[in-house]
Structure formats: structure tokens, C-alpha cells
Design an enzyme around this catalytic site. Structure first.
Site, PDB file in Angstrom:
ATOM      1  CD  GLU A 131     -10.981   2.612   3.995  1.00 21.02           C
ATOM      2  OE1 GLU A 131      -9.748   2.689   3.833  1.00 21.02           O
ATOM      3  OE2 GLU A 131     -11.580   1.703   4.520  1.00 21.02           O
ATOM      4  CB  ALA A 272      -1.582   6.233   6.819  1.00 21.53           C
ATOM      5  CD  GLU A 274      -6.518   0.585   3.063  1.00 24.71           C
ATOM      6  OE1 GLU A 274      -6.235   1.562   3.675  1.00 24.71           O
ATOM      7  OE2 GLU A 274      -7.710   0.095   3.252  1.00 24.71           O
ATOM      8  CG  HIS A 307      -2.659  -0.870   9.188  1.00 31.59           C
ATOM      9  ND1 HIS A 307      -3.062  -1.452  10.144  1.00 31.59           N
ATOM     10  CD2 HIS A 307      -3.369   0.025   8.397  1.00 31.59           C
ATOM     11  CE1 HIS A 307      -4.283  -1.577   9.924  1.00 31.59           C
ATOM     12  NE2 HIS A 307      -4.444  -0.668   8.559  1.00 31.59           N
ATOM     13  CD  GLU A 308      -2.491   2.663   6.015  1.00 32.16           C
ATOM     14  OE1 GLU A 308      -3.107   2.176   5.188  1.00 32.16           O
ATOM     15  OE2 GLU A 308      -2.429   2.982   7.291  1.00 32.16           O
ATOM     16  CG  HIS A 311      -4.660  -2.109   4.369  1.00 32.83           C
ATOM     17  ND1 HIS A 311      -5.732  -3.061   4.803  1.00 32.83           N
ATOM     18  CD2 HIS A 311      -4.802  -1.104   5.089  1.00 32.83           C
ATOM     19  CE1 HIS A 311      -6.464  -2.602   5.945  1.00 32.83           C
ATOM     20  NE2 HIS A 311      -5.785  -1.425   6.164  1.00 32.83           N
ATOM     21  CD  GLU A 330      -8.796  -1.273   7.845  1.00 31.75           C
ATOM     22  OE1 GLU A 330      -7.686  -1.442   8.453  1.00 31.75           O
ATOM     23  OE2 GLU A 330      -8.908  -0.443   6.918  1.00 31.75           O
TER      24      GLU A 330
HETATM   25  N1  0A1 Z   1      -8.194   2.293   5.637  1.00 31.21           N
HETATM   26  C1  0A1 Z   1      -7.230   3.160   6.362  1.00 31.21           C
HETATM   27  C2  0A1 Z   1      -8.192   3.910   7.496  1.00 31.21           C
HETATM   28  C3  0A1 Z   1      -8.785   5.203   6.691  1.00 31.21           C
HETATM   29  C4  0A1 Z   1     -10.333   5.443   6.860  1.00 31.21           C
HETATM   30  C5  0A1 Z   1     -10.778   6.377   6.412  1.00 31.21           C
HETATM   31  C6  0A1 Z   1     -10.023   7.589   5.997  1.00 31.21           C
HETATM   32  O1  0A1 Z   1     -10.690   8.699   5.334  1.00 31.21           O
HETATM   33  C7  0A1 Z   1     -11.901   9.180   5.966  1.00 31.21           C
HETATM   34  C8  0A1 Z   1      -8.735   7.404   5.878  1.00 31.21           C
HETATM   35  C9  0A1 Z   1      -8.058   6.541   6.318  1.00 31.21           C
HETATM   36  C10 0A1 Z   1      -6.532   2.300   7.264  1.00 31.21           C
HETATM   37  O2  0A1 Z   1      -6.851   1.451   7.957  1.00 31.21           O
HETATM   38  O3  0A1 Z   1      -5.156   2.629   7.405  1.00 31.21           O
HETATM   39 ZN    ZN Z   2      -6.305  -0.137   7.912  1.00 32.00          ZN
END
Ligand code: 0A1
Ligand code: ZN
Length: 867
Positions: A131, A272, A274, A307-308, A311, A330
Site C-alpha cells: 500500500e 502496520a 492489513e 485496527h489491522e 480491516h 481508514e
Molecule cells: N493501511 C495501513 C497504513 C499503511 C499505509 C501505508 C504503508 O506503507 C507505506 C503502510 C501502512 C493502516 O491503516 O494500518
Molecule cells: Zn488502517
């Protein structure tokens, strides 16, 4: 002509192009399935990817696959040499048929990947982060969240170095490959976007457990860490199981695979990730024991693990159509993790903490040059939009919908949303529509929360007519201008409001939910026979700034009797703000009401210690600055120090709180955590009143501590004092924990946050300390992030703090642009400071923007901060 001069008409670098929400178009090609063959090696990994692609719609356009730092070694279509070209970073393949298998092969060097996006190495572990747009650093792919595929992954690696091979989904086969190699094949039956892809190879050990779901299915759980860290995984595992049960009970959501894996790595850009069935964590959100982690570390671990996990439904089963919809997953997931943590401990204290974060991080963002709506309209680099606005304000939007609809209709809405959009890439609009359809409530005006940036300001004035026994509440709202947005429409603000009799201290009638949807309105209350106190925006029901006309003595009384814990806390904080703001503008202010309120709180037998510690903590310097026309860091610091020392020297009752017993280090009950928290708050106030005595007491607490909460609490107090105990404690801490990188981060962080005249010098020296490294995001943020958040020291009038930050940003940008870009906003506050500091900050931003080779990430943040 000097070759160092940039031509004034040089076009913006091609990668600095803005992307707009209005330009969204469905993908030209879909990718129903993907097979990956990955030969893993830190120095040279090869990835052979076979995409089954299908034409989406009636068009003749070529297949365009995104790449980032990739060179195709081979491209085939249905087994034959393909007709392809590179267009910038994109691989463009001409395909005649409507369906084809496209095979590409690339080579990667994970050991050289310092951006920590794509496939990289962290302490001997190979792992991925995809991500938002990291998959294109692993294989050519459309790499957009509305292209969902079923993945099959075959991983091969050296067995000795990488005995464990993990990917999403289920392990379907494994074996030896000769020459010391072994392989594993993982299939994930759930179609997913590429950003949820994950792979891990390493010498890891599992903490294994099981979970029986509500329908009776067995799920194997494992948390994978280095052998030495296994004893520190118990809390994360307990949190995971609690989160799984809570999601079944609260949202009716059951886990869907037979396996759920978590891996901890030390080098990670965010908290972290997901990835479906294989969450990858920054180790700071997994590893904890009483000796090395504070109570708030334990709480953060529970929150992030939850949280993770959450998701899996809000993000994985229902994902986002495009990155403008990021808050769909989010905001919703943050709200879910906040509710989970509230249910696991004290809901009131959790709400106070969440609002503090919102005010400290999101309100300034919404009032500054980087303000953007919860659903942004445009971005240059999407990673810059993982913001407090998208996450925390986004969560407030979900919370407001629940408040407006009521718990039952909200739950129906979430059920409908999950049913309707399961397996799809959805939008924020889809979520709101599901809430509307399930409840029958029109959320038309509420939608403005997604499109209008800026924190609404509500003015409130209550008048009382004793003869008629009525009270009249006049309310008005306005929404400040933000970059690119002026003249905004009134929004729908749910304000939970009650009146309390100032004589009796009893509620007058029921609490009301006022839905303020116009610029001004008047609300009448009947049966008001005694002068009323106004308790408004209870539990912080709307994320707004309030300006309330208060009668003399009203706040004092509310701080004493308001049964809504949040409103009661707010009243106490407002009393403090009065004194602090007067002090900061050089006016004398009466501290007696604050001290009386603090004493009342401290000696109360009904309030719990955690709430007391919140109520006794003064607003942070940055929050005081947010309420001033110009931030004057020196005056704010002096004023806050003065009030702290007044409370410390006049509140003899602090001593008992600082010495309270009943909180053994291993005891993680809310009560024990509350006692510890209050102990450190009391200690810190005592030290403000009497530094000599405070230093001795802090050193004693430090020496006797059987847990990190007490140890760090004591060190935090010592950090800002001038005393021999300070150095002794810091040295002892370093010697004890020099090999534990998460604890060593605390050592850096505490020194960077110290309120001292020499902090900038210390911080500059620490940047050359052998244990400092720009390659580890946690370490970099411990030093640089904490220093930039240390308002008084960072804003040293010489500009030295600004120069340090700009140097550090430029230094890390070359290796990890995401980490660099997240720190730019500290310089972006220049408009809020007096002209001399503002000019110095601007100059540093200019220097950043002009630096050759700047990343797109930092370019976007710095150039917008100057505009
Ligand atoms: N989706 C994850 C957040 C996240 C976004 C970017 C990352 O790498 C660049 C890593 C994690 C969350 O909301 O936990
Ligand atoms: Zn998240």
C-alpha cells in the site's frame, strides 16, 4: 552559464503531476487472476508474474502496466514474444484479443531497497509493503485498488537463511528444491487489490494459538518474530483474539480464512499493514513486556492489532475504488478500533485521548496549508494523504453518523454496507448511502463533511429567563476558508447538549441531540427554574471548535458536577486555558479556580485515577498556541511552567497520588494503569513546584520501578530538570537497554522532547550518535519527530531548530521519501508564528523545495506549505 542554475522555465518534473478525483475512469483491463513465481535473494530476486487479463468494455486501448524502478527482462503474451514499449515507468503491451495471459519477468535487489516500499530487507527478513503503490516495485501491474485478482504465489529461497516462507491465504504445498533451496506455494481464494499482496521470508518463530469463530470454524493464529522476541508476543496475541471476538459481537463480522498470520519487522514506514491473512507490523506495535513497554505501548498494541484485524472486513472484503476514497476504509476502521479500545477499558478516558490526538494533529492540519477534505479532490503523491484528516477526522464522521442514526440503525447500515459491497471496490458515497437506506434518514447535508475541509467553529450563548422558567440557546456556525475552498455551506453538526442546575448541580431535563444544520439557530429549554450551566458537545459529539459565552463561576461548577465525563474534563481544561492564555499575553490571572478544581479532582472518591490524571494534565504548548493569534513559543512556555509550578507547590495532595500503591508492574488492569498514570502526572507537577524534591522523588521512582511505565514516567520528569540525577538515570537507562532498539528509541525520544535550553545542542549531537541511523524510521522519528514536536525548543528564535529539521528531511529524503515527507508539516506552520521566525521557517522550506533530486513526496508537502 553555470550548470548549477536551474532554467527558470524548466518544466516541472514529469512525476510531479497532480491526479484528480473527477478524472476517475474504470480500468481498461481487469486481472481476474495472477500467478507469481518468486526466487528470493536479498541481492537478486527474480519475479515471474503471469497476469490473466481481460478487456473491460468496448475499446481498443493497449494494456498499461505500472512499474517503479523495474526493467522488464522478458515480456510474453500467451507464451509468445509480446509487442511492448516502455512509456516512462509504464509497460505498454499491445493485445489484440479480449483475454490473454501476460507474463513479465523482472529482477529486484531487496537489500538495496531503502524506501521500504515493495520487497525489502529488514534485519535479515525479506518482507513486502504494497500500500499504496508498492506492488509496482515488485511486478508490472495496473496497481490500482479497483483491479481485484485471485493470487497464487510460489516462493523459493535458501532454507538456512529463510526457513519460513509466508504469503496471503493458505499454504497449499511446500518442498525441497535442491541446492539448499526450498519452496512454498500460497493461494489466496479471496480476490484482492494488489496493495493487499504480501510475502515474508525469514528465520522466524511463531507464537501459535487458535480461535473458534462464531459459526464454529477453527482458525490458526500465529505471530511470527525472531526467536528472542517470542516472550514479548503474548499481549498482541491476547489482543488479536479479543478483537476477533469483539468484531463478531459488535459488527457480526467473522474471520474468513483458516489462517491468520502476523509478522513483526523492525524497519517499517507506518504502524502496520492489513495484507489479507498476513498482516505485517512495525515491531513497536507487537512486542511488549512489563520491563520494556509502557502501559500506553500496551494500549497502542491492542489498538493497532485490532485496527489491522478489523480491516479484514473494512478494507479487504470491501476495499476502495480509488485512493481518494481512502477514508472509506481508514476512517471506518479507526472508528472501529477506537470503539474496541473504549469497550476494553475506560470509555471516557479513551474518548479524551482520542480527542486530544484529533486536536493536536488534525485540527492544525485542517487550519494550515495542507488542509484537505476527508475525501480529497487531488494529490501528487498519495502517500502524503495518510493523514490525521483521512484517518481521525474520518473516524469522527462515522461516529457522527452513529450519533445521528442511533446504535441500532447504524448497525443495520453497516450490515447493509458489508452485504451490498462484499468483494467490491467501493466509495465513501456507497457507505453513506447504505447508512441512509438502512435508516431512512436523509444524510444529504451530512455529506458536506466529506467534501468541505476546515474545522467548523460554533458560537454558543445561553440566556435564562427566571420568570418564564425558560432558557434560550443561540447557536451559530462558520467554516473557515482552506486552500482552494472558500464560502462554505453550513454543515450538519450533532451537538449533544444538556442543562445542569447551577445551584442543585442536578441535570435539568433530558440530554438533547441538537442537529445544527443552519448558520444560526435558537433552541428553547423549558422548566428551567434555576440558573443553568451549559454542557454542550458532550462526549465531543461533533469535531468542532466551540466558543461559549460563560457566566462567572460556570466552568468551575461544570468541572465539579457535569455527569458527562468528557464535558467535565473540558470544563477543567477551559479553566486552565484561561489562565494559560492570560499568562501568555502577559496578563495576570487568578490561578485559584484552577487549583481548587484540581484539588477537587484529586481528592474525589468517585473519579477513577485514569480520569484524574487526564484532568490534571495541562493542555500541551502547541494547543495553547492554536488558540493565540500568533504563536509565541517563549511566552507560552513561561505561562505553562508558571501554572504547573503553582499547582505543584500549592497542591500538597499530590504527594499521596505520587506514592499511591496497588499497581504492581505485571498488573495491566485499567485500575493499575490508572494509578501508574496518575503517579507520573503527580510526580511531574510536584517537580514543577519544587525541582529539587521532584528530582529526588523521580530518581527514587526510576530506581525502584519494576515496569517501564514508572521508569519512563520518572525519566520524563528528570529529562527537563537540571540535576545530577538526570544524567545518572539517562546513563543507567542507556546501559541497560542499548541492545533493545525499541527501548533505545525511548532514550532518543525523551531527550528530544526535553524542555531545556540545551535541547537543540543535545539533539544535534544525538544525530551523530553511533546508535542513530536514518535507515530505521522508528529511530529517525524518535529523534527528529519528537524534537519537531517540542514547540519551545524547536522554535528557538535563532532558527537553528528549523535548520536542523530541514537538514534531516533532506538527508532522509534521498533514502526514504515517505519518512521525510511526513515531517515537513512542522515547518509548514510558519504563518502562525511571528514574522522573524516565520521568515526563517519559510527560508528552510525554500531551501528544501530548491534542492536537486527532491522526491515527489517532499516536493508536494514543501511546495504546498509555501503557497
Ligand atoms: N493501511 C495501513 C497504513 C499503511 C499505509 C501505508 C504503508 O506503507 C507505506 C503502510 C501502512 C493502516 O491503516 O494500518
Ligand atoms: Zn488502517
Amino acid at each position: 552559464m553555470s550548470d548549477t542554475l536551474v532554467h527558470p522555465e524548466a518544466p516541472a518534473a514529469p512525476e510531479h503531476v497532480a491526479i484528480h478525483r473527477k478524472d476517475y475512469r474504470p480500468p481498461d483491463w481487469l486481472v481476474p487472476s495472477i500467478a507469481l513465481e518468486v526466487d528470493l535473494d536479498p541481492q537478486r530476486t527474480t519475479v515471474r508474474s503471469r497476469l490473466m487479463v481481460t478487456r473491460n468494455g468496448d475499446h481498443g486501448r493497449a494494456l498499461r502496466l505500472a512499474g517503479d524502478e523495474l526493467t522488464p527482462l522478458e515480456v510474453r503474451v500467451d507464451g509468445d514474444d509480446a509487442d511492448w514499449v516502455m512509456d516512462g515507468n509504464d509497460l505498454v503491451v499491445t493485445i489484440e484479443r479480449d483475454r490473454a495471459e501476460v507474463e513479465t519477468t523482472v529482477a529486484l535487489v531487496p537489500a538495496a531497497n531503502t524506501k521500504l516500499m515493495g520487497l525489502y530487507a529488514s534485519g535479515g527478513i525479506l518482507c513486502t509493503q504494497c500500500e499504496s503503490e508498492g506492488f509496482r516495485r515488485i511486478a508490472f501491474h495496473p496497481d490500482r485498488p479497483d483491479v481485484l485478482s485471485v493470487y497464487s504465489v510460489r516462493m523459493t529461497a535458501d532454507r538456512a537463511c529463510f526457513p519460513v516462507l509466508l504469503a496471503n491465504g493458505n499454504l497449499v504445498a511446500a518442498g525441497e528444491a535442491g541446492g539448499g533451496l526450498h519452496w512454498a506455494q500460497w493461494d489466496d481464494p479471496f480476490p484482492k487489490p494488489s496493495y493487499l499482496f504480501a510475502m515474508v521470508a525469514g528465520d522466524l518463530q511463531p507464537n501459535r494459538d487458535r480461535f473458534t469463530t462464531m459459526s464454529g470454524r477453527e482458525v490458526e493464529l500465529a505471530i511470527w518474530v525472531r526467536q528472542i522476541d517470542l516472550p514479548k508476543t503474548a499481549h498482541a496475541m491476547a489482543s488479536l483474539k479479543a478483537a476477533m471476538r469483539w468484531d463478531e459481537e459488535t459488527y457480526g463480522r467473522e474471520y474468513d480464512l483458516d489462517l491468520f498470520n502476523i509478522v513483526a519487522v523492525d524497519d517499517f514506514n507506518f504502524g502496520a499493514m492489513e495484507n489479507k491473512g498476513l498482516n505485517i507490523f512495525n515491531s513497536r506495535y507487537v512486542l511488549a513486556d512489563q520491563d520494556t513497554a509502557t502501559d500506553s505501548d500496551f494500549d497502542n498494541i491492542a489498538g493497532v492489532v485490532a485496527h489491522e484485524y478489523f480491516h479484514n472486513w473494512s478494507g479487504d472484503r470491501v476495499t476502495c475504488r480509488d485512493w481518494f476514497q481512502l477514508s472509506l476504509k481508514e476512517g471506518f476502521t479507526v472508528f472501529r478500533d477506537q470503539s474496541f479500545s473504549a469497550d476494553m477499558g475506560s470509555a471516557a478516558v479513551k474518548r479524551i485521548d482520542d480527542v486530544r490526538v484529533l486536536r493536536a494533529a488534525q485540527f492544525p492540519e485542517d487550519a494550515g496549508p495542507l488542509a484537505h477534505p476527508v475525501r480529497p479532490e487531488t494529490y501528487i503523491e498519495i502517500t502524503n494523504f495518510y493523514t490525521a484528516t483521512v484517518y481521525n477526522k474520518g473516524a469522527e464522521l462515522i461516529r457522527m453518523m452513529r450519533t445521528i442514526l442511533g446504535d441500532e440503525a447504524y448497525r443495520k447500515g453497516s450490515d447493509l454496507y458489508f452485504d451490498r459491497h462484499d468483494g467490491q471496490a467501493a466509495t465513501c458515497e456507497d457507505f453513506v448511502r447504505a447508512m441512509e437506506d438502512a435508516s431512512g434518514v436523509d444524510l444529504g447535508q451530512f455529506r458536506l463533511w466529506y467534501s468541505q475541509a476546515g474545522t467548523p467553529l460554533v458560537d454558543a450563548r445561553l440566556s435564562h429567563d427566571r420568570d418564564a422558567a425558560t432558557a434560550t440557546l443561540e447557536l451559530s456556525q462558520s467554516i473557515p476558508d482552506t486552500p482552494g475552498q472558500t464560502g462554505k455551506a453550513p454543515m450538519l453538526l450533532p451537538l449533544r447538549t444538556a442543562l445542569i442546575g447551577s445551584d442543585s448541580g442536578e441535570p435539568i431535563g433530558e440530554e438533547r441531540l441538537i442537529l445544527l444544520g443552519t448558520a444560526t439557530t435558537t433552541v428553547r429549554f423549558d422548566g428551567v427554574t434555576e440558573p443553568p450551566l451549559l454542557s454542550i458537545n458532550r462526549d465531543f459529539s461533533a469535531p468542532v471548535n466551540l466558543r461559549v459565552e460563560r457566566r462567572d463561576g460556570e466552568l468551575e461548577r461544570l468541572a465539579e458536577v457535569d455527569p458527562d465525563p468528557f464535558a467535565r474534563y473540558e470544563a477543567g481544561q477551559e479553566l486552565m486555558y484561561r489562565v494559560l492564555l492570560a499568562g501568555a499575553s502577559g496578563e495576570a490571572a487568578d490561578t485559584a479556580p484552577v487549583i481548587a478544581a484540581a484539588r477537587g479532582t484529586l481528592v474525589s472518591d468517585t473519579l477513577d485515577p485514569a480520569f484524574k490524571s487526564e484532568a490534571l494534565s495541562l493542555p500541551a504548548e502547541s494547543l495553547i498556541g492554536d488558540r493565540m493569534q500568533w504563536v509565541d513559543p517563549e511566552a507560552i512556555h513561561r505561562s505553562r511552567d508558571t501554572l504547573r509550578s503553582a499547582i505543584g507547590s500549592e497542591l500538597g495532595e499530590l504527594l499521596a497520588a505520587a506514592q499511591a500503591v496497588g499497581a504492581a508492574g505485571h498488573d495491566l488492569s485499567p485500575k493499575a494503569k490508572g494509578i501508574r498514570r496518575l503517579r507520573s502526572v503527580a510526580l511531574s507537577l510536584m517537580a514543577a513546584g519544587d525541582p529539587l524534591r521532584g528530582a529526588a522523588a523521580a530518581k527514587a521512582q526510576f530506581d525502584l520501578a519494576d515496569n517501564m511505565t514508572d521508569r519512563q514516567g520518572a525519566l520524563l520528569v528528570l529529562a527537563s530538570l537540571d540535576s545530577p540525577e538526570r544524567e545518572a538515570a539517562f546513563d543507567a537507562f542507556y546501559i541497560r537497554y542499548r541492545d533493545d532498539s525499541l527501548v533505545l528509541d525511548k532514550w532518543f525520544a525523551l531527550q528530544a522532547a526535553a524542555q531545556r535550553l540545551d535541547t537543540i545542542e543535545v539533539v544535534e549531537k544525538l544525530a551523530s550518535h553511533p546508535d542513530f541511523t536514518v535507515r530505521n524510521p522508528n529511530r529517525w522519528r524518535a529523534l527528529v519527530g519528537n524534537f519537531a514536536a517540542n514547540q519551545w525548543c524547536f522554535h528557538d528564535p535563532s532558527g537553528r531548530g528549523y535548520r536542523f529539521l530541514a537538514d534531516m528531511i533532506l538527508g532522509v529524503d534521498r533514502i526514504n521519501p515517505q519518512v521525510a515527507a511526513r515531517q515537513v508539516s512542522s515547518l509548514g506552520r510558519w504563518r502562525r508564528l511571528e514574522p522573524v521566525r516565520a521568515a526563517l521557517m519559510q527560508a528552510e522550506l525554500e531551501r528544501i523545495v530548491q534542492s536537486p533530486g527532491l522526491s515527489r513526496d517532499v516536493f508536494e508537502q514543501a511546495s504546498k506549505s509555501l503557497a
